[in-house]
Design an enzyme around this catalytic site. Structure first.
Site, PDB file in Angstrom:
ATOM      1  N   GLU A  53       0.788  -1.260   0.004  1.00 50.13           N
ATOM      2  CA  GLU A  53      -0.105  -0.193  -0.088  1.00 50.13           C
ATOM      3  C   GLU A  53       0.959   1.303  -0.044  1.00 50.13           C
ATOM      4  OE1 GLU A  53      -2.462  -0.501   3.693  1.00 50.13           O
ATOM      5  OE2 GLU A  53      -1.324  -2.462   3.306  1.00 50.13           O
ATOM      6  N   CYS A  83       2.923   8.027   2.121  1.00 54.88           N
ATOM      7  CA  CYS A  83       3.424   7.064   3.032  1.00 54.88           C
ATOM      8  C   CYS A  83       3.583   5.574   2.049  1.00 54.88           C
ATOM      9  CB  CYS A  83       2.351   6.605   4.139  1.00 54.88           C
ATOM     10  SG  CYS A  83       2.771   5.114   5.105  1.00 54.88           S
ATOM     11  N   CYS A 102       5.789  -8.416   6.707  1.00 52.56           N
ATOM     12  CA  CYS A 102       6.835  -8.171   7.449  1.00 52.56           C
ATOM     13  C   CYS A 102       7.114  -9.145   8.586  1.00 52.56           C
ATOM     14  CB  CYS A 102       6.403  -6.835   8.411  1.00 52.56           C
ATOM     15  SG  CYS A 102       7.604  -6.254   9.279  1.00 52.56           S
ATOM     16  N   CYS A 108       5.121  -7.233  15.394  1.00 54.23           N
ATOM     17  CA  CYS A 108       4.536  -6.150  16.214  1.00 54.23           C
ATOM     18  C   CYS A 108       3.057  -6.721  16.608  1.00 54.23           C
ATOM     19  CB  CYS A 108       4.554  -4.694  15.865  1.00 54.23           C
ATOM     20  SG  CYS A 108       6.332  -4.488  15.504  1.00 54.23           S
ATOM     21  N   CYS A 121      -0.013  -4.729  14.845  1.00 60.06           N
ATOM     22  CA  CYS A 121       0.071  -4.571  13.615  1.00 60.06           C
ATOM     23  C   CYS A 121      -0.493  -5.662  12.530  1.00 60.06           C
ATOM     24  CB  CYS A 121       1.609  -4.133  13.290  1.00 60.06           C
ATOM     25  SG  CYS A 121       1.934  -4.017  11.594  1.00 60.06           S
ATOM     26  N   GLY A 173       6.379  -3.230   6.400  1.00 60.27           N
ATOM     27  CA  GLY A 173       7.754  -3.626   6.092  1.00 60.27           C
ATOM     28  C   GLY A 173       8.610  -2.795   7.106  1.00 60.27           C
ATOM     29  N   SER A 200      11.016   5.223   9.411  1.00 53.30           N
ATOM     30  CA  SER A 200      10.436   4.539  10.736  1.00 53.30           C
ATOM     31  C   SER A 200      11.023   3.161  11.002  1.00 53.30           C
ATOM     32  CB  SER A 200       9.129   4.782  10.777  1.00 53.30           C
ATOM     33  OG  SER A 200       8.411   4.383  12.001  1.00 53.30           O
ATOM     34  N   LEU A 205       8.761   3.307  19.491  1.00 49.29           N
ATOM     35  CA  LEU A 205       9.122   2.975  20.927  1.00 49.29           C
ATOM     36  C   LEU A 205       8.155   2.159  21.405  1.00 49.29           C
ATOM     37  CD1 LEU A 205      11.214   3.053  23.070  1.00 49.29           C
ATOM     38  CD2 LEU A 205      10.130   5.519  23.822  1.00 49.29           C
ATOM     39  N   ASN A 232      -6.493   3.191  16.819  1.00 52.56           N
ATOM     40  CA  ASN A 232      -7.624   3.262  16.208  1.00 52.56           C
ATOM     41  C   ASN A 232      -8.214   1.790  16.380  1.00 52.56           C
ATOM     42  OD1 ASN A 232      -7.790   5.718  14.639  1.00 52.56           O
ATOM     43  ND2 ASN A 232      -6.451   4.846  13.146  1.00 52.56           N
ATOM     44  N   CYS A 274      -1.835   0.311   9.828  1.00 55.36           N
ATOM     45  CA  CYS A 274      -0.657  -0.136   9.010  1.00 55.36           C
ATOM     46  C   CYS A 274      -1.033  -1.576   8.360  1.00 55.36           C
ATOM     47  CB  CYS A 274       0.355  -0.312   9.621  1.00 55.36           C
ATOM     48  SG  CYS A 274       1.737  -1.171   9.078  1.00 55.36           S
TER      49      CYS A 274
HETATM   50  S1  SF4 Z   1       4.648  -1.981  12.805  1.00 58.31           S
HETATM   51 FE1  SF4 Z   1       6.019  -2.080  11.087  1.00 58.31          FE
HETATM   52  S2  SF4 Z   1       7.729  -3.343  11.930  1.00 58.31           S
HETATM   53 FE2  SF4 Z   1       6.049  -3.713  13.139  1.00 58.31          FE
HETATM   54  S3  SF4 Z   1       5.208  -5.646  12.256  1.00 58.31           S
HETATM   55 FE3  SF4 Z   1       4.102  -3.888  11.292  1.00 58.31          FE
HETATM   56  S4  SF4 Z   1       5.145  -3.268   9.616  1.00 58.31           S
HETATM   57 FE4  SF4 Z   1       6.499  -4.528  10.686  1.00 58.31          FE
END
Ligand code: SF4
Length: 371
Positions: free
Chosen positions: A114, A127, A134, A138, A141, A184, A216, A240, A315, A357
């Site tokens: 995207e 963006c 990825c 996280c 995400c 990513g 980032s 962080l 969100n 994301c």
């Molecule tokens: S926040 Fe960024 S680094 Fe973490 S899993 Fe999602 S895409 Fe990957």
């Protein structure tokens, strides 16, 4: 053998090639190297993607390039328009071999990324993604649920910016910001990401200012150290999201490899330019990392650093987290500000078009988010 023959006859992909690479490639054709520099300028500075439109090249060379080269921009499969003017692009790229690493990875590794175009007063922010999927995992995400599909090439990374600029040609503001915050971990696709960034920052190419391009990272220390040695580099933002290792381990498993103390040490050593501050992003997850005590710990961690903090209230969406209370956001902000840490509250744009994301790619590939 058969594959070699096919490669030899395939047009050379020019998108993503550097100034030097295009000059060398042109010379390898037996053409003057400066023709390569002209193509470089045409693609990245003038956004001319058809060789026929490169009228400063001789007609015979244009015809040769039509046969022997290609400029393949990411194709826009879907566009989602937000009420706030943002546009989110779904860009299917060449698929990856079926050997993914993620949870529930499908046999077919479709590589869809995207890019988002966000207009605002006097500027647009774009963006972009650096990987399809990825591996960093996280927990807040959606991209993480895909696992890593594959790294993007430099051309696929810079191509997202070119596509977004082209598609909004009629309404472009004078200034363009680019944030490498889509799918990513950019520092785990270091070479391609930096090749793309050099093209973005080259005054003879896309020509963005270093202060307007932000990379980032989830905190990949070797990547931060490598970036520190680059002459040409974007601004650095570090995700962080927590104020101690236990809290960060729980939402960002990468913290077990690169814990907070080591990460902040790398950040303290990072050579900032006179105009520069590090950015720390802190996604506020209701009831998880948004307490006043967490704010005080974060303020202690960041004391004395030339840094600012972006607080990003979560969100609500598919993942099992809730938004922080408005009072908790304000209290968190107030505590950091009181300790002289510059702090801003950022609300993500385009909430009505799935702003979290990776959300679009997950929806399009029909995968279920982690429960
Ligand atoms: S926040 Fe960024 S680094 Fe973490 S899993 Fe999602 S895409 Fe990957």
């Amino acid at each position: 053998m058969g594959a070699d023959v096919r490669l030899d006859t395939m047009p050379a992909e020019l998108l993503g090639k550097s100034h030097t690479e295009l000059r060398e490639w042109m010379a390898s054709l037996g053409e003057p190297a400066y023709r390569g520099a002209q193509v470089y300028h045409a693609i990245y500075a003038e956004r001319r993607f058809a060789f026929a439109a490169m009228t400063n090249l001789p007609a015979a060379l244009r015809e040769r390039l039509e046969r022997e080269a290609a400029i393949t921009l990411p194709r826009i499969a879907r566009k989602y328009h937000s009420a706030d003017g943002s546009v989110r692009y779904l860009l299917p790229l060449e698929a990856a071999p079926a050997e993914g690493t993620g949870r529930g990875a499908p046999a077919e590794r479709s590589a869809t990324v995207e890019a988002v175009f966000m207009p605002s007063e006097g500027r647009q922010t774009i963006c972009i993604s650096t990987q399809a999927g990825c591996a960093v995992d996280c927990k807040f995400c959606l991209t993480a649920t895909l696992g890593l599909v594959r790294n993007l090439t430099a051309g696929e990374i810079v191509g997202q910016v070119l596509v977004a600029l082209e598609d909004n040609r009629e309404r472009l503001a004078p200034r363009t910001n680019v944030v490498l915050m889509g799918q990513g971990e950019p520092l785990l696709n270091y070479d391609a990401t930096m090749a793309a960034v050099r093209i973005l920052l080259d005054p003879n190419a896309v020509g963005l200012a270093a202060r307007h391009v932000t990379l980032s990272t989830s905190g990949i220390i070797p990547g931060i150290e490598r970036l520190a040695r680059e002459k040409i580099r974007p601004k650095l933002a570090v995700s962080l999201n927590a104020s101690n290792d236990a809290e960060r381990d729980a939402i960002m498993p990468i913290n077990r490899k690169y814990p907070i103390a080591a990460l902040l040490e790398a950040c303290r050593k990072y050579p900032l330019r006179p105009w520069e501050r590090l950015t720390f992003e802190y996604v506020l997850l209701g009831g998880v990392n948004d307490s006043a005590e967490a704010a005080r710990r974060a303020a202690r961690l960041l004391a004395g650093m030339r840094a600012k903090v972006n607080l990003i209230p979560w969100n609500p969406g598919e993942l099992p987290y809730r938004s922080p209370a408005a009072e908790a956001v304000e209290e968190f902000r107030r505590i950091l500000a009181q300790k002289d840490v510059p702090v801003f509250v950022r609300y993500s744009r385009g909430q009505d078009i799935f702003a979290a994301c990776g959300q679009l790619a997950v929806i399009e590939t029909g995968m279920e988010a982690r429960a």
